[in-house]
Each structure stands twice: as structure tokens, then as C-alpha cells.
Write an enzyme that holds these catalytic residues in place. Structure first.
Site, PDB file in Angstrom:
ATOM      1  N   HIS A 201       0.801  -1.230   0.000  1.00 31.70           N
ATOM      2  CA  HIS A 201       0.000   0.000   0.000  1.00 31.70           C
ATOM      3  C   HIS A 201       0.832   1.278   0.000  1.00 31.70           C
ATOM      4  O   HIS A 201       0.291   2.380  -0.053  1.00 31.70           O
ATOM      5  CB  HIS A 201      -1.024   0.001   1.146  1.00 31.70           C
ATOM      6  CG  HIS A 201      -0.465   0.158   2.524  1.00 31.70           C
ATOM      7  ND1 HIS A 201      -0.627   1.313   3.243  1.00 31.70           N
ATOM      8  CD2 HIS A 201       0.230  -0.683   3.327  1.00 31.70           C
ATOM      9  CE1 HIS A 201      -0.067   1.171   4.443  1.00 31.70           C
ATOM     10  NE2 HIS A 201       0.461  -0.037   4.509  1.00 31.70           N
ATOM     11  N   CYS A 325       0.982   5.652  12.917  1.00 34.07           N
ATOM     12  CA  CYS A 325       0.707   4.924  14.175  1.00 34.07           C
ATOM     13  C   CYS A 325       1.092   5.734  15.407  1.00 34.07           C
ATOM     14  O   CYS A 325       0.399   5.708  16.421  1.00 34.07           O
ATOM     15  CB  CYS A 325       1.327   3.536  14.199  1.00 34.07           C
ATOM     16  SG  CYS A 325       2.701   3.283  13.127  1.00 34.07           S
TER      17      CYS A 325
HETATM   18  C1  LIG Z   1       9.218   2.112   7.386  1.00 35.42           C
HETATM   19  C2  LIG Z   1       7.963   1.332   7.588  1.00 35.42           C
HETATM   20  N1  LIG Z   1       8.036   0.042   7.932  1.00 35.42           N
HETATM   21  C3  LIG Z   1       6.944  -0.706   8.131  1.00 35.42           C
HETATM   22  C4  LIG Z   1       5.680  -0.176   7.979  1.00 35.42           C
HETATM   23  C5  LIG Z   1       4.484  -1.034   8.219  1.00 35.42           C
HETATM   24  O1  LIG Z   1       3.895  -1.414   7.008  1.00 35.42           O
HETATM   25  P1  LIG Z   1       2.392  -1.962   6.992  1.00 35.42           P
HETATM   26  O2  LIG Z   1       1.500  -0.786   7.170  1.00 35.42           O
HETATM   27  O3  LIG Z   1       2.258  -2.576   5.625  1.00 35.42           O
HETATM   28  O4  LIG Z   1       2.277  -2.978   8.065  1.00 35.42           O
HETATM   29  C6  LIG Z   1       5.544   1.175   7.621  1.00 35.42           C
HETATM   30  C7  LIG Z   1       4.216   1.800   7.502  1.00 35.42           C
HETATM   31  O5  LIG Z   1       4.027   2.979   7.718  1.00 35.42           O
HETATM   32  C8  LIG Z   1       6.711   1.951   7.421  1.00 35.42           C
HETATM   33  O6  LIG Z   1       6.647   3.234   7.086  1.00 35.42           O
END
Ligand SMILES: Cc1ncc(COP(=O)(O)O)c(C=O)c1O
Length: 381
Positions: A201, A325
Site C-alpha cells: 500500500h 501509528c
Molecule cells: C518504514 C515502515 N516500515 C513498516 C511499515 C508497516 O507497514 P504496513 O503498514 O504494511 O504494516 C511502515 C508503515 O508505515 C513503514 O513506514
């Protein structure tokens, strides 16, 4: 509407959505089934895998499908730690990783692993000597991201890899979620990196699907036990429509990567020219050699990030404070704290993140909105 929160998620490309719908309708089988419908679903699965390997020009590497970046990070960090616990108990991660890496490391600490959190320099980059000084005889794993999701700082992965060349026993994982489709793959792929995690995504694919690149000679324990899918490394019926759609999104983003980079540079310059002229704004991700052009992190000093977000939202513009988050939990940015940014910058943090669907006129409108906003919010400054 102006949507400048593409590091949180990107809107699905309509052509990708079309693939998702068509594969859902035309390939109803479970790839594990022995009959024709199962075989057809397996064909889509394996074609998608091959397409990703071809786009990224992967040699001696495999692709494993996951539910996204968080699962990929957890799978590799915990999976490698559990698999190698008899060789050592020490893990190194950077202090500016996404919560998926940091919290996976924290869970491992509770199991008795020791974790060193590497501090970045003032630009938010991990220096090779910082890594070198942290390595111990019992280090089994290093995890450092490619592009930071808050500041856009590009990590010097080639230099960090040079250090790790001297320690072939240490597994090297890179969270490249914010790099793929926005930066050329040379910044996040090299022979020394054993594992990488990605999320669909973030490059206009569907949510809830991602992939991990792994080296067949580096072992990890599965996180999800199940019916032997993905070579026994990840149980669960494969999400064939999302996987096929993600492979298409990746191709589309690679077809367009050079034009997008040029556009992001132009858009970022428009914003920086405005911010630089006004001493009330403080820009974090300014240096074009260090920060990716698609992320601009800055603050309006004296005004809380949330105040600006809600003001802009009322104008139909969407940006964010920290990562999606962290802002949701109202926590100060661990990234800016690790960079030792002053308190007022941490409180005022704003993130503009660009995607392929954005254009220059949106940035010009955004700058006008910021100008008007300053007049309205100046009582706080
Ligand atoms: C650097 C990084 N790693 C991991 C993730 C997590 O990805 P997902 O939303 O597909 O779990 C994100 C999402 O914002 C991210 O920016």
C-alpha cells in the site's frame, strides 16, 4: 482535496484495483487445491512472484508474500533471532526504525535477547562507525531501514554493508517499505543485504499485502505455522488478488519512477523556497543529498502539529504529524527525539509525503494555504 500523506498510505491505482477485481472474479481457487482451479490460482501466484523478481532484477534471492510491512519486519527479526539463538543473543537495530521493528526487538528483549539501539547523527542517519562500535562476538542480526518514514533520511546502506562484509555470520535486514517505488533500487538492494521487507500500500497497491526478499542460504523460523504455503515459511491461504494487484502496482511505479522523482524534487523545492523565507518555520529534511524528495518534515515553531493538521484538514488538505501509528497514539516522535531535535520542533512536527498521483499545482495551493494559515495561527507563535 490535497492528499499529502502518502507515507501513511497511497490511494490504490485504479488499474491495480481493476486487476484485484478481475483476479478475485476469475481465479476463485485455493492454490493448495489439486484441481484445475487450484492450479490456475498457483499460476497467478507464481507469475506475480516472478514479475517482482524480474522488476527488481533479483538473482539468488527469493520472494515470500506477507500481509504487509509489519509482518515482514516481525517475521525476519523474530524468525532470525529464534533460528540463531544458539549462535548468539545480541541484536542491533537503529533507534529510528518503524514501530514494527522496534516493538519486535522489544518483545525479543523479554525473551532474553539483548538489543542495541543505534543513535542517528543530527541528520537522522546511522553512521558506519556507530554500527561498527556496536558489533559484538555474539551479534546475530542487524536491522536498519532504507528510508526513514518521518524525515525521509536515506540511510547509507552501502557503507553499512561494507562494515558488515567483515562479519559474514551476522544477518542483515533492511526495512525498505518507504524506499521502493520512490527511490532507485540501488539505494536499498545490494549483495550484503540478506532480507528486505516491503508493503504494497506504499506504492499504490492494495492494503494488507506485502513481501519479503530473502536469501535461500539464510534461515529463519516461520511466524505463522500452517499448511506449508510459501515453502513452509508462512502458513495461510495466499491472498491471490492482492498479490497480483501488488505486482502490477510495482510495475506501474517502476515504469514511472524517473518522472516521479523529478516531480517530487520540483514540488519539494516549491515548499522549501516558501519555508526557508519564513523564520517561524523550521525544516528538518532540507539537504537533498540526505533526504528523499518525497518526504518533507518541518515544524511551525510554537504551534502544535495537531493544530496545523486540523486547520489544514478543514481546508481539505491532509498531511500528518509523525508516522500514522505514532500520531494516532499521540506520542512524541521517537525519530526526532533520537535526532536530538529541540522540544518545540518535536511538538510542532509536520510531515508532507508525496505520491505519484500528486502534482505541482497541488503544492502551489498548499503553499498558499500555509501562508494564510500563518496569519490565522500567529496568535500562537
Ligand atoms: C518504514 C515502515 N516500515 C513498516 C511499515 C508497516 O507497514 P504496513 O503498514 O504494511 O504494516 C511502515 C508503515 O508505515 C513503514 O513506514
Amino acid at each position: 482535496m490535497i492528499y499529502f500523506d502518502n507515507s501513511a498510505t497511497t490511494p490504490i491505482d485504479p488499474r491495480v484495483l481493476d486487476t484485484f477485481v478481475k483476479v478475485s472474479q476469475n481465479y476463485p481457487g485455493n492454490p493448495s487445491s489439486l484441481h484445475q482451479l487450484g492450479r490456475k490460482a498457483t499460476e497467478v501466484l507464481e507469475l506475480s512472484r516472478q514479475q517482482i523478481k524480474d522488476i527488481l532484477n533479483l538473482k539468488n534471492r527469493e520472494v515470500l508474500f506477507t500481509s504487509g510491512g509489519s509482518e515482514g519486519d516481525n517475521l525476519i527479526i523474530k524468525g532470525v533471532a529464534h533460528n540463531r539463538k544458539f549462535s548468539g543473543h545480541h541484536i542491533i537495530v537503529s533507534a529510528i526504525e518503524h514501530a514494527a521493528v522496534l516493538n519486535a526487538a522489544k518483545q525479543l528483549e523479554k525473551e532474553g535477547f539483548e538489543v542495541t539501539y543505534l543513535s542517528p547523527d543530527k541528520n537522522g542517519q546511522i553512521r558506519p562507525e556507530t554500527l561498527s562500535n556496536a558489533i559484538r562476538n555474539d551479534t546475530i542480526l542487524v536491522s536498519i531501514m532504507a528510508v526513514n518514514n518521518e524525515t525521509g533520511a536515506i540511510q547509507p546502506l552501502d557503507e553499512l554493508s561494507d562494515i558488515l562484509q567483515k562479519y559474514p555470520q551476522i544477518v542483515f535486514h533492511v526495512d525498505a517499505v518507504q524506499a521502493i517505488g520512490k527511490q532507485l533500487e540501488s539505494i536499498y538492494l545490494n549483495d550484503r543485504i540478506d532480507f528486505l521487507s516491503f508493503s504494497g500500500h506504499k506504492f499504490r497497491g492494495p492494503r494488507g499485502v506485502g513481501f519479503v526478499i530473502y536469501h535461500p542460504n539464510r534461515h529463519f523460523d516461520p511466524l505463522i505455522a500452517g499448511g506449508g504455503q510459501e515453502n513452509g515459511l508462512r502458513g495461510g491461504t495466499e491472498n491471490i488478488p492482492a498479490i497480483a494487484a501488488m505486482a502490477k502496482a510495482l510495475r506501474l511505479s517502476f515504469d514511472n519512477i524517473n518522472q516521479c522523482q523529478k516531480k517530487y524534487i520540483e514540488m519539494k523545492n516549491i515548499l522549501l523556497n516558501f519555508l526557508d523565507k519564513d523564520p517561524d518555520f523550521y525544516v528538518i529534511s532540507k539537504n537533498s543529498k540526505i533526504y528523499t524528495p518525497s518526504i518533507i518534515s518541518f515544524a511551525l515553531i510554537g504551534v502544535k502539529g495537531e493544530t496545523v493538521i486540523h486547520y489544514l484538514e478543514a481546508q481539505g488538505t491532509f498531511i500528518s504529524t509523525t508516522s500514522a501509528c505514532a500520531s494516532n497514539r499521540n506520542q512524541p516522535s521517537h525519530v526526532l527525539m533520537a535526532m536530538k531535535e529541540p522540544d518545540e520542533v518535536i511538538k510542532g512536527e509536520l510531515r508532507v509525503s508525496l505520491g505519484p498521483q500528486n502534482d505541482i499545482s497541488e503544492m502551489k495551493n498548499f503553499v498558499n494555504q500555509l501562508e494564510k494559515m500563518k496569519d490565522k495561527l500567529k496568535v500562537f507563535i
